[in-house]
Structure formats: structure tokens, C-alpha cells
Design a protein around this motif. Structure first.
Motif, PDB file in Angstrom:
ATOM      1  N   HIS A 165      71.121  13.440 -15.879  1.00 49.79           N
ATOM      2  CA  HIS A 165      70.847  14.403 -16.869  1.00 49.79           C
ATOM      3  C   HIS A 165      71.261  14.034 -18.369  1.00 49.79           C
ATOM      4  O   HIS A 165      71.377  15.059 -19.163  1.00 49.79           O
ATOM      5  CB  HIS A 165      71.170  15.988 -16.403  1.00 49.79           C
ATOM      6  N   CYS A 175      62.794  18.463 -17.239  1.00 51.88           N
ATOM      7  CA  CYS A 175      63.415  18.248 -16.030  1.00 51.88           C
ATOM      8  C   CYS A 175      63.883  19.669 -15.357  1.00 51.88           C
ATOM      9  O   CYS A 175      64.051  20.706 -15.918  1.00 51.88           O
ATOM     10  CB  CYS A 175      64.880  17.558 -16.455  1.00 51.88           C
ATOM     11  N   CYS A 177      66.765  20.517 -14.528  1.00 53.27           N
ATOM     12  CA  CYS A 177      68.001  20.990 -14.964  1.00 53.27           C
ATOM     13  C   CYS A 177      67.675  22.078 -16.279  1.00 53.27           C
ATOM     14  O   CYS A 177      68.634  22.682 -16.802  1.00 53.27           O
ATOM     15  CB  CYS A 177      68.726  20.096 -15.424  1.00 53.27           C
ATOM     16  N   CYS A 182      65.183  13.886 -19.358  1.00 49.44           N
ATOM     17  CA  CYS A 182      66.288  13.394 -18.582  1.00 49.44           C
ATOM     18  C   CYS A 182      66.125  12.099 -18.110  1.00 49.44           C
ATOM     19  O   CYS A 182      65.014  11.770 -17.778  1.00 49.44           O
ATOM     20  CB  CYS A 182      66.647  14.458 -17.481  1.00 49.44           C
TER      21      CYS A 182
HETATM   22 ZN   LIG Z   1      67.671  16.987 -16.175  1.00 56.87          ZN
END
Ligand SMILES: [Zn+2]
Length: 311
Positions: A165, A175, A177, A182
């Protein structure tokens, strides 16, 4: 002759893989059970205990139990902080297991699964005898582990080396996240598939598998090579950051995708690395594929890593 053995357990989303391993990395016995991650934490840790008890033969001088699981862990308290696939959040795995073991006095060492694989490479594999190296594992996602002066780096919250990440493209693919661009969105199985979707690569009018993409790249297919180039650039960027921060002697590339694509991505990644950091950081650096054969082997290595630290 060192006759001690360790029990290594890797708790994954689909299976609990266990092995009884000697000091030289020989697997003496293996035992596997399904994780059945949708069941209660109690039934999962009972199955983990069953695997350990099966492997813990009274005739063998077992030194300890190493357990690895996904996500960050607190190795000092034996708490799995956030293993999403297993439904564990701040879960005191070691404390829950101990009363279920035939030998509850054995030391239990808990660690993140990628860190365990990195230690497996240090004790049994491609990084044997190397005290400063970085393990990069592009699999379904992208994980990493770093060993500095012979010790795994865990960080204050157990989340050191979350290299998947690191944003390598500021306006890149979104992404899971919450960040855009990432490294995992390019350098992983999911990243290869995302590349195929973005660039419109199809096989028989269907989205390709990762194996399709790798095979097409080997056949010099233009779009597949572009996907590999994206992966290589992400790898080069991640290696450059790790090199600048940690000055490793070695990068070990593991993970199913990392090993399958090693020759396709490492040359371009190496050029990117050389463009990104000054020569002192790469002149004595080598990049090799991982060789330790099983995740349970890495978990067993946790025991030796811990015992060696106490000497
Ligand atoms: Zn990520």
C-alpha cells in the motif's frame, strides 16, 4: 548434532498447515486441516490446537511452536490484531490456544505470515546467513518483510513493511485500502487482473486468469507485456524505497506471482531501482527468487529466530 525440532503452523484463509521441522529445515511430519473461516473463533483455534497436538510427539524434543497468520500481529502478547479473512480483530490467539495443548508449557511465537516467510528464507532458504535483506511477496496481494541486523522489523503497531500500500502512481487505480495507485494494484495477482481489465485484455472473450496473462507475456503479447511492465515498475519503486530506508544486501522475491513472473519483471525493476537511488545502495545488492518450500516452514523458523535472540 542439534536434535531439536519446532512446530510451525500457518493459519491461512482456507487451511491450517502444520509441520514438524528440524533445525536444518527438514520437514519430519505434516498435518493440515481446513480453516473453515466462517465458523466461530473457538472452533478455528480448536482445529489449530488439534494440528499442534498431532505434531507434538512425546519422543521429539520440541523447542516451541511458531504460528503465522495474515495481517498485523503483536508478537509480544500473541494477539492477532486484524486478520480480516479469519474474522479476528485483537484476538488473543496464543492465550486461547494454550489450555487446549497437550504440552501447554511450550513457548508460542506468533507472527505475521509474510514476516514468517521472510524468516524462513533467512534460516532455511535464499537469505541463509544474510543479516540485512528484504522479502517481497507478490501473491494474490502484495506483502513484504524486512530483516535488519538479523532481526525482523515489526514496527510499533505490527504493520511495518506494508509495501503493498505504498502509492506508486498518485492518480492510479483505486485500492481497497482507500488510497489510489498502491503498488498492490500493479504488482500482485489482483494487480495483473486489474491491468487486463483496464487495458481490455480478453482470452476467448473472457477476462484472462493471471496464468493467461503470464503466458501471453511470454509469447510477447503487447498488452500482457504492458501489464508486466507496470508490475516491474511498481517492484522497482518498492525496492528503491526499501533500499533507501534499509540498505539491504539482498532482495528475495517470493509469492506465487513473484516467482512465476521473476524473469519477466526483475530486469526492468532493477533498471528502475538503479534510476531511483544512488549507486552505493545497489552496487553490492542481489535480487533472487525465494526457495523455502512451505509456509509452515517459515512458521517453524519463528521458533529458532526467537531462541537465537535469547542467546
Ligand atoms: Zn492500498
Amino acid at each position: 548434532m542439534d536434535h531439536r525440532v519446532a512446530i510451525g503452523i500457518d493459519v491461512g484463509g482456507t487451511k491450517i498447515a502444520g509441520a514438524l521441522v528440524d533445525r536444518n529445515g527438514n520437514i519430519l511430519r505434516q498435518e493440515t486441516q481446513p480453516t473453515l473461516a466462517n465458523e466461530s473463533p473457538e472452533s478455528i483455534h480448536q482445529r489449530i490446537a488439534d494440528v499442534i497436538n498431532t505434531l507434538n510427539e512425546p519422543t521429539q524434543p520440541v523447542s516451541g511452536i511458531g504460528i503465522s497468520c495474515p495481517g498485523p500481529v503483536n508478537p509480544f502478547t500473541g494477539v492477532a490484531l486484524n486478520a480480516v479473512n479469519l474474522g479476528w480483530k485483537n484476538y488473543p490467539l496464543s492465550a486461547q490456544l494454550r489450555p487446549l495443548l497437550h504440552n501447554p508449557s511450550l513457548p508460542i511465537v506468533l507472527q505475521n505470515d509474510v514476516n514468517a516467510l521472510a524468516l524462513g528464507e533467512m534460516i532455511y532458504g535464499a537469505a541463509k546467513g544474510v543479516s540485512d535483506f528484504v522479502y517481497i511477496a507478490p501473491g494474490t496481494g502484495l506483502g513484504g518483510g524486512a530483516v535488519s541486523s538479523g532481526r525482523i522489523i515489526t514496527g510499533a503497531g505490527g504493520s511495518a513493511m506494508e509495501i503493498g500500500h505504498i502509492a506508486v502512481h498518485r492518480n492510479g487505480r483505486p485500492c481497497r485500502c482507500g488510497v489510489n495507485g498502491c503498488a498492490e494494484q500493479y504488482l500482485s495477482g489482483n494487480g495483473l487482473l486489474a491491468g487486463a481489465a483496464e487495458y481490455g485484455l480478453f482470452v476467448d472473450n473472457q477476462p484472462p486468469t493471471t496464468q493467461d496473462i503470464i503466458q501471453l507475456a511470454r509469447n510477447h503479447h503487447e498488452i500482457a507485456l504492458r501489464i508486466m511492465s507496470d508490475a516491474a515498475q511498481a517492484l522497482g519503486e518498492v525496492m528503491a524505497m526499501c533500499a533507501a530506508l534499509l540498505n539491504p544486501a539482498l532482495f528475495v522475491i517470493g509469492g506465487g506471482i513473484g516467482l512465476a513472473c521473476f524473469d519477466l519483471i526483475v530486469p526492468e525493476a532493477t533498471r528502475r531501482l538503479h534510476q531511483s537511488v544512488f549507486p552505493n545502495l545497489y552496487s553490492a545488492l542481489t535480487i533472487v527468487p525465494a526457495i523455502a518450500s512451505s509456509s509452515a516452514l517459515g512458521s517453524a523458523a519463528l521458533v529458532w529466530h526467537e531462541l537465537d535472540a535469547q542467546l
